[in-house]
Design an enzyme around this catalytic site. Structure first.
Site, PDB file in Angstrom:
ATOM      1  N   LYS A   1      17.427  -4.022   1.070  1.00  7.27           N
ATOM      2  CA  LYS A   1      16.117  -3.677   1.184  1.00  7.27           C
ATOM      3  C   LYS A   1      14.456  -4.039   1.777  1.00  7.27           C
ATOM      4  O   LYS A   1      14.256  -3.574   2.251  1.00  7.27           O
ATOM      5  CB  LYS A   1      16.421  -3.129  -0.615  1.00  7.27           C
ATOM      6  CG  LYS A   1      15.571  -2.509  -0.920  1.00  7.27           C
ATOM      7  CD  LYS A   1      15.229  -0.590  -0.352  1.00  7.27           C
ATOM      8  CE  LYS A   1      14.274  -0.326   0.219  1.00  7.27           C
ATOM      9  NZ  LYS A   1      14.281   0.879   0.387  1.00  7.27           N
TER      10      LYS A   1
ATOM     11  N   HIS B   1      11.404  11.071  32.629  1.00  5.84           N
ATOM     12  CA  HIS B   1      11.470   9.189  33.817  1.00  5.84           C
ATOM     13  C   HIS B   1      12.799   8.854  33.072  1.00  5.84           C
ATOM     14  O   HIS B   1      11.999   7.099  33.347  1.00  5.84           O
ATOM     15  CB  HIS B   1      10.002   8.733  33.201  1.00  5.84           C
ATOM     16  CG  HIS B   1       8.939   9.735  33.542  1.00  5.84           C
ATOM     17  ND1 HIS B   1       8.240   9.669  35.116  1.00  5.84           N
ATOM     18  CD2 HIS B   1       7.903  10.267  32.799  1.00  5.84           C
ATOM     19  CE1 HIS B   1       7.319  10.455  34.861  1.00  5.84           C
ATOM     20  NE2 HIS B   1       7.038  10.615  33.278  1.00  5.84           N
TER      21      HIS B   1
ATOM     22  N   GLU C   1      21.048   4.081  11.227  1.00  3.53           N
ATOM     23  CA  GLU C   1      20.413   3.159   9.859  1.00  3.53           C
ATOM     24  C   GLU C   1      21.831   3.379   8.962  1.00  3.53           C
ATOM     25  O   GLU C   1      22.930   2.523   8.714  1.00  3.53           O
ATOM     26  CB  GLU C   1      19.443   3.072   9.061  1.00  3.53           C
ATOM     27  CG  GLU C   1      17.961   2.134   9.211  1.00  3.53           C
ATOM     28  CD  GLU C   1      17.408   2.617   8.114  1.00  3.53           C
ATOM     29  OE1 GLU C   1      17.014   1.225   7.879  1.00  3.53           O
ATOM     30  OE2 GLU C   1      16.792   3.781   7.730  1.00  3.53           O
TER      31      GLU C   1
ATOM     32  N   ARG D   1       0.732  -3.103 -11.906  1.00  3.22           N
ATOM     33  CA  ARG D   1       0.406  -1.961 -11.369  1.00  3.22           C
ATOM     34  C   ARG D   1      -1.130  -2.867 -11.029  1.00  3.22           C
ATOM     35  O   ARG D   1      -1.304  -2.480  -9.510  1.00  3.22           O
ATOM     36  CB  ARG D   1      -0.479  -1.151 -11.983  1.00  3.22           C
ATOM     37  CG  ARG D   1       0.630   0.184 -12.932  1.00  3.22           C
ATOM     38  CD  ARG D   1      -0.263   0.709 -13.813  1.00  3.22           C
ATOM     39  NE  ARG D   1      -0.859   1.888 -13.353  1.00  3.22           N
ATOM     40  CZ  ARG D   1      -0.729   3.094 -13.548  1.00  3.22           C
ATOM     41  NH1 ARG D   1       0.113   3.555 -13.413  1.00  3.22           N
ATOM     42  NH2 ARG D   1      -1.276   3.498 -12.933  1.00  3.22           N
TER      43      ARG D   1
ATOM     44  N   ASN E   1      -9.428   5.805 -16.514  1.00  8.40           N
ATOM     45  CA  ASN E   1      -8.714   5.143 -15.316  1.00  8.40           C
ATOM     46  C   ASN E   1      -9.135   6.652 -13.825  1.00  8.40           C
ATOM     47  O   ASN E   1      -9.150   8.043 -14.751  1.00  8.40           O
ATOM     48  CB  ASN E   1      -7.407   5.730 -15.497  1.00  8.40           C
ATOM     49  CG  ASN E   1      -6.170   4.907 -15.736  1.00  8.40           C
ATOM     50  OD1 ASN E   1      -7.557   3.762 -15.981  1.00  8.40           O
ATOM     51  ND2 ASN E   1      -5.688   4.968 -15.471  1.00  8.40           N
ATOM     52  N   GLY E   2      -9.728   6.032 -12.297  1.00  8.23           N
ATOM     53  CA  GLY E   2     -10.377   6.783 -11.794  1.00  8.23           C
ATOM     54  C   GLY E   2     -12.017   6.823 -11.798  1.00  8.23           C
ATOM     55  O   GLY E   2     -11.687   6.033 -11.614  1.00  8.23           O
TER      56      GLY E   2
ATOM     57  N   LYS F   1      16.656   6.927  10.786  1.00  5.43           N
ATOM     58  CA  LYS F   1      17.391   6.878   9.741  1.00  5.43           C
ATOM     59  C   LYS F   1      18.348   7.076   9.476  1.00  5.43           C
ATOM     60  O   LYS F   1      19.109   6.561   9.421  1.00  5.43           O
ATOM     61  CB  LYS F   1      16.591   7.945   9.372  1.00  5.43           C
ATOM     62  CG  LYS F   1      15.328   8.165   7.987  1.00  5.43           C
ATOM     63  CD  LYS F   1      15.536   7.545   6.147  1.00  5.43           C
ATOM     64  CE  LYS F   1      15.147   5.737   7.372  1.00  5.43           C
ATOM     65  NZ  LYS F   1      13.643   5.631   6.506  1.00  5.43           N
TER      66      LYS F   1
ATOM     67  N   CYS G   1      -5.809   1.003 -13.181  1.00  7.39           N
ATOM     68  CA  CYS G   1      -6.308   0.993 -13.923  1.00  7.39           C
ATOM     69  C   CYS G   1      -5.044   1.341 -14.792  1.00  7.39           C
ATOM     70  O   CYS G   1      -4.019   2.301 -14.510  1.00  7.39           O
ATOM     71  CB  CYS G   1      -7.584   1.506 -14.435  1.00  7.39           C
ATOM     72  SG  CYS G   1      -8.765   0.883 -14.056  1.00  7.39           S
TER      73      CYS G   1
ATOM     74  N   TRP H   1      -8.833  -1.663 -12.853  1.00 10.48           N
ATOM     75  CA  TRP H   1      -9.002  -2.826 -10.905  1.00 10.48           C
ATOM     76  C   TRP H   1      -9.988  -2.370 -10.638  1.00 10.48           C
ATOM     77  O   TRP H   1     -10.635  -0.947 -10.328  1.00 10.48           O
ATOM     78  CB  TRP H   1      -7.483  -2.265 -10.625  1.00 10.48           C
ATOM     79  CG  TRP H   1      -7.508  -2.062  -8.952  1.00 10.48           C
ATOM     80  CD1 TRP H   1      -6.787  -3.646  -9.362  1.00 10.48           C
ATOM     81  CD2 TRP H   1      -7.674  -2.076  -8.405  1.00 10.48           C
ATOM     82  NE1 TRP H   1      -7.231  -4.018  -7.658  1.00 10.48           N
ATOM     83  CE2 TRP H   1      -8.218  -2.535  -7.115  1.00 10.48           C
ATOM     84  CE3 TRP H   1      -8.962  -0.591  -7.525  1.00 10.48           C
ATOM     85  CZ2 TRP H   1      -7.779  -2.380  -5.379  1.00 10.48           C
ATOM     86  CZ3 TRP H   1      -9.209  -0.064  -5.999  1.00 10.48           C
ATOM     87  CH2 TRP H   1      -8.524  -1.130  -5.180  1.00 10.48           C
TER      88      TRP H   1
ATOM     89  N   GLU I   1      10.699   7.748  13.232  1.00  8.91           N
ATOM     90  CA  GLU I   1      11.465   7.443  12.183  1.00  8.91           C
ATOM     91  C   GLU I   1      12.967   8.249  12.212  1.00  8.91           C
ATOM     92  O   GLU I   1      14.027   7.733  11.409  1.00  8.91           O
ATOM     93  CB  GLU I   1      10.764   7.450  11.285  1.00  8.91           C
ATOM     94  CG  GLU I   1      10.546   7.922  10.027  1.00  8.91           C
ATOM     95  CD  GLU I   1      11.116   6.314   9.223  1.00  8.91           C
ATOM     96  OE1 GLU I   1      10.928   5.652   9.776  1.00  8.91           O
ATOM     97  OE2 GLU I   1      11.948   6.524   7.872  1.00  8.91           O
TER      98      GLU I   1
HETATM   99  N1  HGA Z   1     -14.538   3.240 -12.252  1.00  8.09           N
HETATM  100  C1  HGA Z   1     -13.676   2.825 -12.838  1.00  8.09           C
HETATM  101  C2  HGA Z   1     -12.012   2.290 -13.339  1.00  8.09           C
HETATM  102  C3  HGA Z   1     -11.639   2.048 -11.884  1.00  8.09           C
HETATM  103  C4  HGA Z   1      -9.801   2.709 -11.408  1.00  8.09           C
HETATM  104  O1  HGA Z   1      -9.619   3.015 -12.627  1.00  8.09           O
HETATM  105  N2  HGA Z   1      -8.938   1.596 -11.226  1.00  8.09           N
HETATM  106  O2  HGA Z   1      -7.821   1.564 -10.372  1.00  8.09           O
HETATM  107  C5  HGA Z   1     -14.218   1.243 -12.733  1.00  8.09           C
HETATM  108  O3  HGA Z   1     -14.329   0.475 -12.157  1.00  8.09           O
HETATM  109  O4  HGA Z   1     -14.338   0.634 -14.032  1.00  8.09           O
END
Ligand code: HGA
Length: 616
Positions: free
Chosen positions: A611, A512, A496, A27, A100-101, A493, A2, A75, A489
Site C-alpha cells: 500500500k 501508429h 493491479e 490533520r 474552521n473555514g 487498476k 483546523c 492551521w 488509470e
Molecule cells: N481562517 C481561520 C481558520 C483556518 C482554518 O479553518 N484552517 O483549516 C484562521 O486562519 O484562523
C-alpha cells in the site's frame, strides 16, 4: 487543518477538550487553544503555538477548569501562526468563538466593525465573527437568535463553536461549508469537527447539515435548518471500527472505498468553496502571494498519483495558463533537471511517505536559487502528519480517510478534486481564469458528489460487462485529452488486481502501432465524454471494430452512441467536460473490481504489491 472541540457538562471538561484536540492532531495544525467559562462565570483561555502538548503544558502550569468550553487546533489561513492569531477569539470578556473555514468578506466586515469601535487583536478572518456577534447582541440579546442573525452576513465557509459568559448553559454551533458533529452524552453534550475527537466520551452522534445552527445544552439539543425552521437530525450509533477497519456490507475494502467516493469528495471540497470562487486561502496564508508569482509547474508523483498529476496538466494549462511538466518520481530524482524560473514544485502521494516522491521533493528543495531552485513546494496528500506534508511549504490535504485496499480508488478521485481546486486558485490569482467559468465550475464541483452517486448506480451494468473479460489475457484502454490519463488509470487498476495485461493509449495513437494487436481476443475500453474530441474518438473506435475488436464504451448520455454488434455502450450522467475525468474514473474502477472478483484474485491485497511504497 483546523479542528474544533466543545463541551457542556456538569463536570470539569478541560481534559475532554484537550483529549479531543489530540485526536485531531493527525490533520496537521500550527497552534492550539482552549477557552472555558470558569467557576466565577468568567471566560478564560490558554493558547500556544505548536503542538497540543505545549497547550497541555501551559494548562499544567496555569490550570483552567469549567463546565462549558471550546477548543481548537488552527492551521493558519489568515494571519501567521502565532499566539495572538490562535483560536479561541474573544470579543471583550464575554464572548468566545472557534472557527474552521474562511470568511471571504472579512476585510469589509473588519472595516465596518472598526468604524463601530471594535478593536481587533489578531490578523484572522475569524475575529470578525466574534465582534459581529457581539454587535448583533446589542439589538438581539438572545445568543442563539443573535448567531442566526449574524451568520447571514458571513460569506465563505465556516464551522463555528460559540460560548458566552452571559449564557453559561449553552454551547452554540453553526455549519456552512465546514463539517460539525454533535456528540450526545448522558447529562452532557459535545461538539467537534470530526467525531473522532469525541469517541472517548460518547458513541452517539448527530451530524449537522449545511446551514444548520445548533443550541447544545447539557440536557438537550435544538437545531434549526438553513431556513430557520426547527429540525430533528438523526442520531447515529457509532460501532468501533465502523469506518476504516470494517468492510461493512461490502465484500472487499476496495468496493467499500469505491462507494465512499461521493462522501470523501464532498469532504475534500468542504471549507474550500466560496459562493462563486475557490477559497485560495485554503492553501495557507501565504498562498495567494505565492501563487501570483508562479509561472511554471513541475508535478512529481508515482503510480495512481502520477495519473492524477497528468490530468492536472491539462487543467493547469487550459484554465490557469501555466506551463506544466510532470514526471514519475523515480525518474525525476535521478536526473539533472533544468528548472524554469518561478516554478512551483508539486508532489502528490496518498500516504505522503512514498520513498521516491519524498526523495524527489528533498532533491528539489536542495537546489539553491543559483542552481535554479524552485519557487516553493506544495504537497497534495491524504495524511496530514506525513513526511511529505511536513517537508513541503504548502499542502492541500485530501479527505479520503484511511484507504485499506492496495489499489487506490478514493485517494485518486480526491487528488483530482484537490488538483482542480489548485488549478482554479492559480487561475484566479493570476487573473487567467474567466470569472464566469470559475463560478460555473464551483457550481459543478458542488454537484459532483451527486453525479458520482449516479455513476455508482450503474454498478450492476458494469458487473455484467466484466464477464466479457473472464477469459481474456490482454486489454486496451483508450482516451483522448484529459481522459487519456483516466484510461491509464483504468489500465493500471485492471493490471493491479486482475493481473490482466492492460495498456492505455491516446486514441489517436492507435493506428501508429497498437492497432496491430487488435482482434476478437482484445477488448478495447474507451471513455467518451461529449466533448470536441468525440467525433475523432468515434472514428478511432471504427478502426477497432473493423478489425473485429470488441468495444466497451463509457459514453455521455448525449454522445449519441448506442449498443451494436461487438459494441457495448454504458451511458454516463452528463457532466461538465472539465470534471469528466473524475466521473469516468468510477466505472473503470468498478470494471477492474468485478473482473478481479471473477478471476478470484486477492482484490484488497494483490500479489507483489504494497500500500504505502516506502522503499525505492
Ligand atoms: N481562517 C481561520 C481558520 C483556518 C482554518 O479553518 N484552517 O483549516 C484562521 O486562519 O484562523
Amino acid at each position: 487543518m483546523c479542528g474544533i472541540v466543545g463541551a457542556v457538562a456538569e463536570r470539569n471538561i478541560t481534559a475532554v477538550l484537550v483529549e479531543g484536540l489530540k485526536r485531531l492532531e493527525y490533520r496537521g495544525y500550527d497552534s492550539a487553544g482552549v477557552a472555558l467559562l470558569n467557576g466565577q462565570g468568567q471566560l478564560e483561555r490558554r493558547r500556544r503555538v505548536g503542538k497540543v502538548s505545549e497547550l497541555q503544558a501551559a494548562l499544567n502550569d496555569e490550570p483552567l477548569a469549567g463546565r462549558l468550553g471550546i477548543a481548537h487546533t488552527r492551521w493558519a489561513t489568515h494571519g501567521a501562526p502565532s499566539e495572538r492569531n490562535a483560536h479561541p477569539h474573544f470579543s471583550g470578556q464575554e464572548l468566545a468563538v472557534v472557527h474552521n473555514g474562511i470568511i471571504e468578506n472579512h476585510e469589509q466586515l473588519r472595516a465596518q466593525l472598526k468604524d463601530l469601535g471594535y478593536v481587533f487583536s489578531s490578523d484572522t478572518d475569524t475575529e470578525v465573527i466574534v465582534h459581529l456577534l457581539e454587535h448583533t447582541l446589542k439589538t438581539q440579546p438572545d445568543l442563539t437568535a443573535a448567531l442566526k442573525e449574524a451568520v447571514k452576513q458571513l460569506h465563505g465557509a465556516y464551522g463555528l463553536a460559540v460560548i458566552s459568559a452571559q449564557q453559561p448553559d449553552r454551547l452554540l454551533a453553526a455549519r456552512s461549508g465546514s463539517p460539525l458533529v454533535i456528540g450526545l452524552g448522558l447529562g452532557e453534550n459535545f461538539l467537534a469537527s470530526d467525531q473522532l475527537a469525541l469517541r472517548q466520551v460518547t458513541d452517539r452522534f448527530m451530524y449537522l447539515e449545511e446551514g444548520d445552527i445548533a443550541e447544545i445544552r447539557r440536557d438537550g439539543v435544538q437545531i434549526w435548518d438553513v431556513d430557520g425552521k426547527p429540525v430533528q437530525r438523526e442520531s447515529v450509533q457509532y460501532h468501533e471500527g465502523a469506518e476504516a477497519a470494517d468492510k461493512g456490507e461490502f465484500r472487499h475494502f476496495m468496493l467499500k472505498e469505491i462507494f465512499e467516493q461521493p462522501k470523501v469528495v464532498q469532504r475534500t471540497l468542504e471549507g474550500r468553496l466560496g459562493s462563486n470562487q475557490v477559497l485560495v486561502q485554503a492553501f495557507g496564508p501565504q498562498a495567494a502571494e505565492l501563487f501570483a508569482k508562479v509561472r511554471n509547474v513541475q508535478i512529481v508523483a508515482c503510480g495512481t498519483s502520477y495519473h492524477a498529476g497528468m490530468v492536472a496538466r491539462y487543467w493547469l494549462e487550459e484554465l490557469a495558463g501555466i506551463p506544466c511538466q510532470i514526471e514519475v518520481a523515480s525518474e525525476f530524482r535521478y536526473r539533472k533537471v533544468v528548472v524554469q524560473p518561478d516554478t512551483l514544485f508539486i508532489s502528490i502521494s496518498q500516504s505522503g511517505e512514498t520513498a521516491d516522491t519524498l526523495a524527489a521533493l528533498r532533491n528539489a528543495k536542495a537546489l539553491s536559487p543559483e542552481q535554479g531552485g524552485y519557487l516553493a513546494s506544495l504537497a497534495i496528500c491524504n495524511v496530514g502528519i506525513s513526511s511529505l506534508v511536513r517537508e513541503s511549504d504548502l499542502c492541500l490535504l485530501t479527505q479520503a480517510g484511511p484507504e485499506i485496499g492496495v489499489a487506490s480508488t478514493k485517494a485518486f478521485t480526491t487528488q483530482l478534486v484537490a488538483l482542480m481546486l489548485l488549478t482554479l486558485s492559480l487561475g484566479q490569482v493570476r487573473g487567467a481564469l474567466d470569472k464566469q467559468l470559475e463560478a460555473e465550475l464551483v457550481d459543478e464541483l458542488r454537484r459532483l458528489p451527486t453525479r458520482l452517486d449516479e455513476a455508482l448506480a450503474m454498478d450492476a451494468v458494469v458487473e455484467k460487462i466484466s464477464e466479457l473479460f473472464a477469459e481474456k489475457h490482454h486489454a486496451l484502454f483508450l482516451g483522448r485529452g484529459a481522459q487519456y490519463p483516466v484510461a491509464m488509470e483504468g489500465a493500471l487498476k485492471l493490471k493491479e488486481i486482475s493481473y490482466i495485461h492492460a495498456e492505455a493509449y491516446p486514441a489517436g495513437e492507435l493506428k501508429h502501432g497498437p492497432l496491430a494487436l487488435v482482434d476478437s481476443d482484445m477488448p478495447v475500453v474507451t471513455v467518451a465524454p461529449n466533448n470536441e474530441l468525440l467525433e475523432k474518438l468515434k472514428s478511432n473506435l471504427q478502426e477497432v471494430r473493423a478489425r473485429g475488436g470488441e468495444l466497451i464504451v463509457f459514453a455521455d448520455q448525449q454522445a449519441g452512441m448506442s449498443n451494436g454488434e461487438g459494441t457495448h455502450v454504458v451511458n454516463m450522467p452528463h457532466i461538465h467536460d472539465l470534471l469528466a475525468p473524475i466521473l469516468y474514473t468510477l466505472p473503470l474502477q468498478l470494471l477492474s473490481y468485478y473482473v478481479a472478483v471473477l478471476k478470484g484474485t486477492d482484490v484488497d491485497q494483490p500479489r507483489n504489491l504494497a500500500k504505502s511504497v516506502t522503499v525505492e
